[in-house]
Design a protein around this motif. Sequence first.
Motif, short mmCIF file in Angstrom:
data_model
loop_
_atom_site.label_atom_id
_atom_site.label_comp_id
_atom_site.label_asym_id
_atom_site.label_seq_id
_atom_site.Cartn_x
_atom_site.Cartn_y
_atom_site.Cartn_z
N ARG A 73 40.96 4.61 44.46
CA ARG A 73 40.05 3.72 45.15
C ARG A 73 39.17 4.50 46.11
NH1 ARG A 73 43.08 0.03 49.40
NH2 ARG A 73 41.30 0.56 50.70
N ILE A 74 38.11 3.87 46.51
CA ILE A 74 37.19 4.47 47.47
C ILE A 74 37.43 3.81 48.83
CG2 ILE A 74 34.74 4.67 48.10
CD1 ILE A 74 34.14 4.72 45.06
N ASP A 75 37.80 4.62 49.82
CA ASP A 75 38.09 4.10 51.15
C ASP A 75 36.96 4.34 52.14
OD1 ASP A 75 40.69 3.05 50.68
OD2 ASP A 75 41.51 5.08 50.71
N ARG A 76 36.38 5.53 52.08
CA ARG A 76 35.34 5.90 53.05
C ARG A 76 34.05 6.26 52.33
NH1 ARG A 76 38.64 9.72 57.40
NH2 ARG A 76 39.96 8.06 58.24
N ILE A 77 32.95 5.78 52.90
CA ILE A 77 31.64 5.97 52.26
C ILE A 77 30.64 6.52 53.27
CG2 ILE A 77 29.71 4.80 51.11
CD1 ILE A 77 31.63 2.68 50.14
N ALA A 78 29.79 7.40 52.82
CA ALA A 78 28.63 7.84 53.59
C ALA A 78 27.38 7.37 52.86
CB ALA A 78 28.61 9.36 53.74
N ILE A 79 26.49 6.70 53.58
CA ILE A 79 25.23 6.23 52.99
C ILE A 79 24.09 7.02 53.62
CG2 ILE A 79 23.69 4.28 52.65
CD1 ILE A 79 26.09 2.43 52.84
N ILE A 80 23.41 7.78 52.81
CA ILE A 80 22.27 8.58 53.28
C ILE A 80 21.00 7.79 52.98
CG2 ILE A 80 21.16 10.85 53.23
CD1 ILE A 80 24.16 10.90 53.95
N GLY A 81 20.41 7.24 54.02
CA GLY A 81 19.24 6.37 53.85
C GLY A 81 19.67 4.93 54.00
N VAL A 82 19.48 4.35 55.19
CA VAL A 82 19.95 2.98 55.43
C VAL A 82 18.77 2.01 55.50
CG1 VAL A 82 22.16 3.57 56.48
CG2 VAL A 82 20.11 3.52 57.92
N GLY A 83 17.92 2.09 54.48
CA GLY A 83 16.86 1.11 54.34
C GLY A 83 17.40 -0.15 53.69
#
Length: 368
Positions: A3-13
């Motif tokens: 599973r995916i627990d932690r996420i980084a989002i590059i670009g928060v448009g």
Amino acid sequence: MNRIDRIAIIGVGLLGASLGLACKRFTSVTEIVGYDQNKDHLKEALEIGAIDGIIDNLENNSLLGEVDLVVLATPISVIPDILNKIQKQVRPGTIITDVGSTKGWLMEKINNQLRSDITYIPGHPMTGSEVSGPGGADAYLFENAVYVLTPLEPTPEDRQQALVELLEEIGAKLLFMSPAEHDRIVAAVSHLPHVMACTLVEAVGQAARDDDHVFSLAAGGFKDTTRIAAGSPRMWTDICLSNSEEILEMIRTFKGELAEFERVLAANKGEELFNRFKQTQALRQEIPEKKRGLIASTYELVVTIPDQPKAIGKVTSLLGEAGINISDIELLQVRESGGTLRLAFADGEALKLAEDLLREAGYKLKVK
């Protein structure tokens, strides 16, 4: 990877912030961090709850080494440079994906720079809005939206499945295809319509220079047809340059169809003109009504309803008794004081009738 627990989002448009909201609302993701060159976007994304923390730079940041998934939601042209920076910091096994509107150009650029122990899975959510920035973010943006993945070879099955499960949890409908097929299709159903909308605005703009009344009468159908021309110039420049061959091919096809229409009209051939309109009508009716595509539905409104029994039923009954058909319905938000309901209609006439009826009944609403 289970599973995916932690996420980084590059670009928060729009897309990045919407993905953050959706993951927070519908999945078991424990933490989302975000980065954006626009500090106002970062602040707003944090305020609306799309992210839990801020990545202040991409050069040397320990937060990138703690995530399971990195989502690149930036203009396509800067993705290769960003990828080069972040892949030095992420841990082995990390999944990286993007939400870019073209795939072939990007895959050529990054193919030889990927670390062997990370997994890059290109993606494209077939949804959006002419509104940009986190202010337009919507946790339901991906609900029933086709989400294309174009996996590279080889892609570990467990990591691909982890991403698939996350996207399905936010309501997306997964579709797999090659980068070439993807670029050919989106050139037809998204990129050409945008070019046409912009060109139509320019053409009518020429008429407006000769008559001040032109734009004052340009409401209704004209505004609906050209709505997507309000999209981000930066984003669309990147899209066109990165998919130029396929777009040019579609432009040539469209020019041929337009020239044929011009020939029929100039020859005053009424029956042939009628047959063309009839054929177009039939083709248009083949488009699925209940799926969200690249161009968001035009005929929608959001109505605020009270926290009372049968509140939704009262709205639908009111419209049904008036003979107004609802093509799609979705409960967007639920609060202690009430909630909001999204209603979609088949055409502008039905939308206007519904708007007038609901306002008259005292409902607070917003036409999207």
